[in-house]
Design a protein around this motif. Sequence first.
Motif, short mmCIF file in Angstrom:
data_model
loop_
_atom_site.label_atom_id
_atom_site.label_comp_id
_atom_site.label_asym_id
_atom_site.label_seq_id
_atom_site.Cartn_x
_atom_site.Cartn_y
_atom_site.Cartn_z
N ALA A 60 -4.20 9.43 -7.64
CA ALA A 60 -3.71 9.36 -6.26
C ALA A 60 -3.78 7.92 -5.74
N LEU A 61 -4.87 7.22 -6.05
CA LEU A 61 -5.00 5.83 -5.60
C LEU A 61 -3.95 4.93 -6.25
N TRP A 62 -3.72 5.08 -7.55
CA TRP A 62 -2.71 4.26 -8.24
C TRP A 62 -1.30 4.59 -7.76
N THR A 63 -1.06 5.86 -7.46
CA THR A 63 0.26 6.25 -6.93
C THR A 63 0.47 5.64 -5.54
N GLY A 64 -0.56 5.68 -4.71
CA GLY A 64 -0.48 5.07 -3.38
C GLY A 64 -0.26 3.57 -3.47
N LEU A 65 -0.96 2.92 -4.40
CA LEU A 65 -0.78 1.48 -4.59
C LEU A 65 0.65 1.17 -5.03
N GLY A 66 1.18 1.97 -5.95
CA GLY A 66 2.55 1.77 -6.41
C GLY A 66 3.56 1.93 -5.28
N LEU A 67 3.33 2.93 -4.43
CA LEU A 67 4.23 3.14 -3.29
C LEU A 67 4.16 1.99 -2.30
N CYS A 68 2.96 1.46 -2.07
CA CYS A 68 2.81 0.31 -1.17
C CYS A 68 3.55 -0.91 -1.72
N ILE A 69 3.41 -1.16 -3.01
CA ILE A 69 4.09 -2.29 -3.62
C ILE A 69 5.60 -2.11 -3.56
N ALA A 70 6.08 -0.90 -3.81
CA ALA A 70 7.52 -0.64 -3.74
C ALA A 70 8.03 -0.84 -2.32
N PHE A 71 7.28 -0.41 -1.32
CA PHE A 71 7.70 -0.58 0.08
C PHE A 71 7.75 -2.06 0.45
#
Length: 54
Positions: free
Chosen positions: A7-18
């Motif tokens: 969940a943390l890595w997915t959230g980090l990936g979404l933040c970077i994509a945004f």
Amino acid sequence: MLLKKLALWTGLGLCIAFIAWVAWGFVQFDDDIDHPREGGFSGWQCDAGRDCGS
């Protein structure tokens, strides 16, 4: 524990994509400001009394 890391890595990936998406928007906006006659701006954003297409 694995689910929490995922969940943390997915959230980090979404933040970077945004952040990348917002940065790309700024780059496109800057290009539209530099070249308004290439179709990036509409008429109201051009010089008064002039059309961007001309």
